[in-house]
Write an enzyme that holds these catalytic residues in place. Structure first.
Site, PDB file in Angstrom:
ATOM      1  N   HIS A   1       0.847  -1.188   0.000  1.00 21.87           N
ATOM      2  CA  HIS A   1       0.000   0.000   0.000  1.00 21.87           C
ATOM      3  C   HIS A   1       0.878   1.231   0.000  1.00 21.87           C
ATOM      4  CE1 HIS A   1      -3.242   2.750   0.973  1.00 21.87           C
ATOM      5  NE2 HIS A   1      -4.065   1.774   0.630  1.00 21.87           N
TER       6      HIS A   1
ATOM      7  N   ASP B   1      -7.866  -5.518   0.179  1.00 23.43           N
ATOM      8  CA  ASP B   1      -8.354  -6.449  -0.840  1.00 23.43           C
ATOM      9  C   ASP B   1      -8.048  -7.908  -0.519  1.00 23.43           C
ATOM     10  OD1 ASP B   1      -9.507  -4.627  -2.679  1.00 23.43           O
ATOM     11  OD2 ASP B   1      -7.500  -3.928  -3.145  1.00 23.43           O
TER      12      ASP B   1
HETATM   13  N1  CMC Z   1       3.980  -7.842  -4.099  1.00 23.56           N
HETATM   14  C1  CMC Z   1       5.331  -7.884  -4.177  1.00 23.56           C
HETATM   15  N2  CMC Z   1       6.110  -6.777  -4.100  1.00 23.56           N
HETATM   16  C2  CMC Z   1       5.499  -5.601  -3.926  1.00 23.56           C
HETATM   17  C3  CMC Z   1       4.115  -5.501  -3.814  1.00 23.56           C
HETATM   18  C4  CMC Z   1       3.359  -6.684  -3.905  1.00 23.56           C
HETATM   19  N3  CMC Z   1       2.020  -6.645  -3.830  1.00 23.56           N
HETATM   20  N4  CMC Z   1       3.787  -4.207  -3.657  1.00 23.56           N
HETATM   21  C5  CMC Z   1       4.926  -3.511  -3.665  1.00 23.56           C
HETATM   22  N5  CMC Z   1       5.972  -4.355  -3.834  1.00 23.56           N
HETATM   23  C6  CMC Z   1       7.382  -3.990  -3.878  1.00 23.56           C
HETATM   24  C7  CMC Z   1       7.758  -3.430  -5.230  1.00 23.56           C
HETATM   25  O1  CMC Z   1       8.151  -4.454  -6.122  1.00 23.56           O
HETATM   26  C8  CMC Z   1       8.893  -2.524  -4.849  1.00 23.56           C
HETATM   27  O2  CMC Z   1      10.042  -3.305  -4.607  1.00 23.56           O
HETATM   28  P1  CMC Z   1      11.524  -2.768  -4.986  1.00 23.56           P
HETATM   29  O3  CMC Z   1      11.690  -1.512  -4.176  1.00 23.56           O
HETATM   30  O4  CMC Z   1      12.403  -3.889  -4.585  1.00 23.56           O
HETATM   31  O5  CMC Z   1      11.466  -2.501  -6.459  1.00 23.56           O
HETATM   32  C9  CMC Z   1       8.451  -1.942  -3.507  1.00 23.56           C
HETATM   33  O6  CMC Z   1       7.578  -2.914  -2.960  1.00 23.56           O
HETATM   34  C10 CMC Z   1       7.717  -0.619  -3.615  1.00 23.56           C
HETATM   35  O7  CMC Z   1       6.716  -0.731  -4.604  1.00 23.56           O
HETATM   36  P2  CMC Z   1       6.023   0.523  -5.297  1.00 23.56           P
HETATM   37  O8  CMC Z   1       5.322   0.038  -6.542  1.00 23.56           O
HETATM   38  O9  CMC Z   1       6.960   1.659  -5.453  1.00 23.56           O
HETATM   39  O10 CMC Z   1       4.983   0.942  -4.212  1.00 23.56           O
HETATM   40  P3  CMC Z   1       3.698   1.791  -4.459  1.00 23.56           P
HETATM   41  O11 CMC Z   1       3.475   2.601  -3.264  1.00 23.56           O
HETATM   42  O12 CMC Z   1       3.750   2.534  -5.755  1.00 23.56           O
HETATM   43  O13 CMC Z   1       2.603   0.643  -4.646  1.00 23.56           O
HETATM   44  C11 CMC Z   1       0.678  -0.618  -4.682  1.00 23.56           C
HETATM   45  C12 CMC Z   1       1.443   0.488  -3.965  1.00 23.56           C
HETATM   46  C13 CMC Z   1      -0.647  -0.831  -3.977  1.00 23.56           C
HETATM   47  C14 CMC Z   1       0.385  -0.180  -6.108  1.00 23.56           C
HETATM   48  C15 CMC Z   1       1.528  -1.921  -4.686  1.00 23.56           C
HETATM   49  O14 CMC Z   1       1.817  -2.318  -3.372  1.00 23.56           O
HETATM   50  C16 CMC Z   1       0.865  -3.052  -5.472  1.00 23.56           C
HETATM   51  O15 CMC Z   1       0.994  -3.111  -6.693  1.00 23.56           O
HETATM   52  N6  CMC Z   1       0.141  -3.974  -4.764  1.00 23.56           N
HETATM   53  C17 CMC Z   1      -0.564  -5.047  -5.427  1.00 23.56           C
HETATM   54  C18 CMC Z   1      -1.924  -4.553  -5.901  1.00 23.56           C
HETATM   55  C19 CMC Z   1      -2.869  -4.314  -4.765  1.00 23.56           C
HETATM   56  O16 CMC Z   1      -3.043  -5.153  -3.882  1.00 23.56           O
HETATM   57  N7  CMC Z   1      -3.553  -3.157  -4.802  1.00 23.56           N
HETATM   58  C20 CMC Z   1      -4.555  -2.780  -3.801  1.00 23.56           C
HETATM   59  C21 CMC Z   1      -4.083  -1.630  -2.976  1.00 23.56           C
HETATM   60  S1  CMC Z   1      -5.084  -1.343  -1.515  1.00 23.56           S
HETATM   61  C22 CMC Z   1      -6.684  -1.024  -2.022  1.00 23.56           C
HETATM   62  C23 CMC Z   1      -6.848   0.026  -3.046  1.00 23.56           C
HETATM   63  O17 CMC Z   1      -6.193   1.040  -3.043  1.00 23.56           O
HETATM   64  O18 CMC Z   1      -7.686  -0.177  -3.896  1.00 23.56           O
END
Ligand code: CMC
Length: 376
Positions: free
Chosen positions: A259, A313
């Site tokens: 998140h 989720d």
């Molecule tokens: N599984 C594995 N690795 C992850 C995940 C995950 N679900 N989420 C983040 N990471 C890792 C990512 O690979 C990165 O690693 P590194 O620094 O080694 O490259 C690090 O964590 C930071 O990721 P980011 O993409 O910069 O983080 P963000 O703040 O942009 O992403 C997010 C937030 C929600 C988009 C992401 O965590 C994600 O894609 N999660 C999976 C989809 C999901 O469950 N979404 C629902 C979010 S909550 C409800 C809502 O908002 O609707």
């Protein structure tokens, strides 16, 4: 001095009185009230009232709000005919986005943007959205539409229209907890989309349509469907470890984890985990819950150090499945609830509006000569 933050991370772009998040401790409050307390003691209708009015309603205020909401459960006949003509393969989120936009056709003053009018439009859409979803689901299955029952609350009525029979109190309460926990969440992507659109003084329908479009993305509300697909792909609990490790090795994201704001377990996930466990046991779906627990354990071991924990989720997938919802209805459930939050933010934006217009940092070249087409 302008600063650039990719994905607007950490940027404060609006003021709100509605929800507050402590991402480090994993706390969520609506108007100062802890989400756990609301999940246990409130109803979705009361929660929406709270978000829109900044205070819990008195008995007569809640009665009036509920009566008004129920008076909007019905959709115009022309919408029912419209739904019957939608191809049955259409994803429910595409249907919902399009039909929320179309509700503006049946509003004689769709562009009225004073706060009182916006509130009226919002309560109408909130009342009608469940009817659209249930009607579409029954229509695509070749079933007779079930008219809403204005004697029933929001959650009970939705499950009644969907299944053609009244839900048990346990199922209706479980669904209502899902609605309460998904109702608002700061300046998330879809809420921001709604506020951006209404800040042009466009109209409530356009803002809500944009929000539904944003929500369906797999990084946002679409993740609950991704979680269920993942659980379905893992045959047994013994397969969880290799499945997750393989995905992590390939740098794939595990849906339902991570998140932008929470660097601890999402409090909504804690609430929904309790619900998922109980419903899974009651409905013979314990394998789903146990697989989910195992995924959480592996993720805790492997990536918790990066601040990646279950989000809303993750356990909502098992919960919705146990309530009997088809997979492609999971994200529309999120939308039905978040309409409360989106509308509250639209009202806040209209109450103290300033056009959203950030800047982009230009990273291209200057003084590029124009080359005639024959010479390129
Ligand atoms: N599984 C594995 N690795 C992850 C995940 C995950 N679900 N989420 C983040 N990471 C890792 C990512 O690979 C990165 O690693 P590194 O620094 O080694 O490259 C690090 O964590 C930071 O990721 P980011 O993409 O910069 O983080 P963000 O703040 O942009 O992403 C997010 C937030 C929600 C988009 C992401 O965590 C994600 O894609 N999660 C999976 C989809 C999901 O469950 N979404 C629902 C979010 S909550 C409800 C809502 O908002 O609707």
């Amino acid at each position: 001095m302008s600063t650039y933050a990719k994905g607007l991370e950490g940027i404060i772009a609006a003021e709100t009185n509605m929800s507050w998040i402590d991402g480090t401790k994993g706390i969520l409050e609506y108007v100062g009230i802890n989400i756990d307390e609301l999940a246990q003691k409130s109803t979705f209708e009361e929660t929406v009232y709270l978000l829109w009015n900044g205070k819990l309603p008195k008995i007569n205020e809640l009665d009036e709000f509920t009566r008004e909401l129920r008076s909007h459960y019905r959709i115009p006949d022309v919408m029912k005919e419209r739904i019957a003509r939608i191809p049955k393969e259409v994803e429910p989120m595409h249907m919902l986005r399009t039909l929320i936009s179309e509700l503006s056709f049946y509003d004689p003053n769709p562009n009225d943007n004073d706060v009182a009018s916006a509130r009226q439009k919002a309560i109408r859409v909130l009342g009608q959205a469940p009817t659209l979803v249930a009607a579409f689901d029954r229509s695509r299955k070749g079933l007779e539409l079930v008219e809403p029952d204005t004697e029933l609350g929001f959650s009970q009525n939705f499950l009644y229209m969907l299944n053609g029979k009244k839900p048990t109190d346990t199922m209706a309460k479980a669904f209502d907890i899902c609605m309460i926990t998904h109702a608002d969440h700061g300046l998330n992507n879809s809420t921001f989309a709604a506020r951006v659109v209404i800040s042009t003084l466009s109209d409530v329908y356009s803002a809500l349509t944009a929000a539904v479009g944003s929500l369906r993305g797999p990084l946002h509300g679409g993740a609950n469907e991704g979680v269920m697909k993942m659980l379905n792909e893992i045959p047994t609990i013994e397969d969880v470890e290799p499945y997750i490790m393989n995905k992590l090795k390939n740098k794939e994201r595990i849906m339902g984890f991570g998140h932008r704001v929470y660097k601890a377990k999402d409090p909504r996930a804690k609430e929904l985990q309790k619900l998922a466990k109980q419903l899974a046991e009651d409905t013979g779906n314990s394998d789903l819950f146990l697989k989910s627990k195992k995924i959480e354990e592996i993720m805790e071991r492997e990536v918790a150090s990066k601040g990646i924990y279950p989000n809303v989720d993750f356990y909502s997938a098992t919960t919705y499945h146990c309530i009997g919802l088809q997979l492609d209805l999971f994200t529309p459930m999120f939308a039905m609830s978040r309409l409360g939050g989106w509308s509250g933010h639209i009202i806040e934006q209209l109450s103290d509006n300033r056009l959203f217009r950030p800047k982009a940092q230009f990273v291209g070249e200057h003084n590029v000569p124009y080359i005639p087409i024959q010479e390129r």
